[in-house]
Design a protein around this motif. Structure first.
Motif, PDB file in Angstrom:
ATOM      1  N   SER A  86      31.100  33.223  43.201  1.00 43.66           N
ATOM      2  CA  SER A  86      31.157  34.043  41.892  1.00 43.66           C
ATOM      3  C   SER A  86      29.785  34.874  41.929  1.00 43.66           C
ATOM      4  O   SER A  86      29.967  35.806  41.378  1.00 43.66           O
ATOM      5  N   ASN A  90      29.822  38.763  40.919  1.00 42.88           N
ATOM      6  CA  ASN A  90      29.198  39.280  39.694  1.00 42.88           C
ATOM      7  C   ASN A  90      28.049  40.215  40.057  1.00 42.88           C
ATOM      8  O   ASN A  90      27.933  41.252  39.312  1.00 42.88           O
ATOM      9  N   ASP A 122      36.594  29.061  41.556  1.00 45.59           N
ATOM     10  CA  ASP A 122      35.677  29.704  40.534  1.00 45.59           C
ATOM     11  C   ASP A 122      35.710  31.210  41.014  1.00 45.59           C
ATOM     12  O   ASP A 122      35.659  32.206  40.357  1.00 45.59           O
ATOM     13  N   GLU A 125      38.928  33.394  40.456  1.00 48.53           N
ATOM     14  CA  GLU A 125      39.015  33.824  39.244  1.00 48.53           C
ATOM     15  C   GLU A 125      38.111  34.739  38.954  1.00 48.53           C
ATOM     16  O   GLU A 125      38.567  35.658  38.170  1.00 48.53           O
ATOM     17  N   THR A 126      36.994  34.792  39.438  1.00 49.14           N
ATOM     18  CA  THR A 126      35.959  35.923  38.918  1.00 49.14           C
ATOM     19  C   THR A 126      36.410  37.274  39.678  1.00 49.14           C
ATOM     20  O   THR A 126      36.100  38.222  39.119  1.00 49.14           O
ATOM     21  N   LYS A 128      39.280  37.960  40.177  1.00 49.42           N
ATOM     22  CA  LYS A 128      40.442  38.485  39.647  1.00 49.42           C
ATOM     23  C   LYS A 128      39.894  39.287  38.111  1.00 49.42           C
ATOM     24  O   LYS A 128      40.571  40.538  37.979  1.00 49.42           O
ATOM     25  N   THR A 129      39.155  38.589  37.587  1.00 50.58           N
ATOM     26  CA  THR A 129      38.796  38.950  36.105  1.00 50.58           C
ATOM     27  C   THR A 129      37.772  40.236  36.234  1.00 50.58           C
ATOM     28  O   THR A 129      37.617  41.140  35.349  1.00 50.58           O
ATOM     29  N   VAL A 130      36.792  40.085  37.414  1.00 48.96           N
ATOM     30  CA  VAL A 130      35.901  41.016  37.246  1.00 48.96           C
ATOM     31  C   VAL A 130      35.942  42.225  38.086  1.00 48.96           C
ATOM     32  O   VAL A 130      35.553  43.245  37.804  1.00 48.96           O
ATOM     33  N   PRO A 133      39.675  44.792  38.081  1.00 51.34           N
ATOM     34  CA  PRO A 133      39.775  46.011  37.392  1.00 51.34           C
ATOM     35  C   PRO A 133      39.073  47.132  37.453  1.00 51.34           C
ATOM     36  O   PRO A 133      39.203  48.131  37.187  1.00 51.34           O
ATOM     37  N   THR A 149      49.186  36.406  42.452  1.00 48.32           N
ATOM     38  CA  THR A 149      50.219  36.408  41.257  1.00 48.32           C
ATOM     39  C   THR A 149      50.894  34.992  40.936  1.00 48.32           C
ATOM     40  O   THR A 149      51.444  34.760  40.033  1.00 48.32           O
ATOM     41  N   MET A 169      46.642  43.853  36.548  1.00 46.77           N
ATOM     42  CA  MET A 169      45.335  43.218  36.542  1.00 46.77           C
ATOM     43  C   MET A 169      44.240  44.444  36.420  1.00 46.77           C
ATOM     44  O   MET A 169      43.120  43.883  36.138  1.00 46.77           O
ATOM     45  N   GLY A 170      44.527  45.445  36.732  1.00 43.33           N
ATOM     46  CA  GLY A 170      43.536  46.760  36.485  1.00 43.33           C
ATOM     47  C   GLY A 170      43.422  47.396  37.877  1.00 43.33           C
ATOM     48  O   GLY A 170      42.788  48.371  37.823  1.00 43.33           O
TER      49      GLY A 170
END
Length: 277
Positions: A86, A90, A122, A125-126, A128-130, A133, A149, A169-170
């Motif tokens: 992660s 980031n 973790d 998930e990072t 996917k979300t960071v 997109p 998915t 998801m972006g």
């Protein structure tokens, strides 16, 4: 004039045997007529038998590499590979917002082509979300798409739905790579969903060989090179599919077990990327 030659970058780890990771990316960049820069995220001690050790680069060193490349070169497209955890994900995302490296091709190194997980929960998930997109193109393999998915991709309808779910998801453009881990196969079908809404299948032969290391790296790297030269996403994807198929079809004997694909075969075989069903 400085920086006229097309320059692209890989943000990835290096494999000590040169079969995958940044080395496969750089081979691909070279073969597609672009200059390749490297932001090193990790170093892997591996050979054709497997991975034996790995070291993640300090975040401060990753920062320094972005600064060095970003302040001197004109990177026109970039791709990611092994991002480890992660903190690295980031860090890379923050640097990509700071420095303009052009379109981003995300090779989501989540699991192997055989379904073995490569990211902790973790970090997954990072990603996917960071990072998703931010992607101009994302190139998950069959198992990575299932993880992203949460669905079992048991038929073509499920694969199409998964591509739409990943796009939601972006990621602007999705190339969902087909499953290729059965000796009973005769072909591999990849599904492509473009930002415009256009979609199509790409079909290639299945090659029953253990010399397939670096296929995902190479595919995403060729897409990156083509985007860096100003080509559109669809043409880049079609050419990358043909490039990888050619590299697998013309084996080279390197290593004892799971060897690399043959990037140099493409110097002899001219691309004809017209594989739409």
């Amino acid at each position: 004039m400085a920086n006229e030659f097309p320059q692209v970058a890989t943000i990835a780890g290096v494999d000590s045997d040169g079969s995958a990771g940044a080395q496969a990316d750089l081979h691909s960049f070279f073969m597609r007529g672009t200059y390749g820069a490297l932001i090193l995220t990790a170093a892997v001690a591996g050979n054709s038998y497997g991975i034996h050790d790995a070291q993640v680069m300090p975040l401060s060193f990753i920062d320094s590499q972005f600064k060095a490349v970003g302040e001197d070169l004109h990177i026109r497209a970039a791709k990611t590979g092994m991002l480890a955890d992660s903190a690295v994900i980031n860090n890379v995302a923050a640097n990509l917002q700071k420095y303009d490296f052009g379109p981003l091709v995300l090779d989501p190194v989540i699991s192997t082509k055989h379904g073995n997980m490569l990211l902790e929960t973790d970090a997954f998930e990072t990603l996917k979300t960071v990072l998703i997109p931010m992607a101009t193109v994302i190139t998950p393999n069959f198992y990575e798409a299932e993880h992203l998915t949460g669905q079992s991709l048991t038929d073509p309808t499920a694969i199409v739905q998964a591509a739409h779910q990943i796009q939601a998801m972006g990621a602007k453009n999705v190339m969902l790579k087909g499953r290729h881990d059965s000796s009973a196969q005769t072909e591999v079908k990849d599904f492509v969903l473009l930002e415009s809404g256009k979609s199509f299948w790409l079909t290639g032969a299945y090659y029953d060989t253990e010399r397939k290391n670096g296929t995902g790296d190479t595919l995403s790297a060729v897409i990156t090179a083509e985007l860096g030269k100003g080509n559109d996403v669809e043409d880049a994807i079609r050419l990358a599919k043909h490039f990888v198929d050619t590299a697998i079809a013309h084996e080279i004997a390197v290593g004892h077990k799971f060897g690399p694909i043959n990037h140099w075969a493409n110097a002899l075989v001219q691309p004809t990327p017209d594989q739409e069903d």
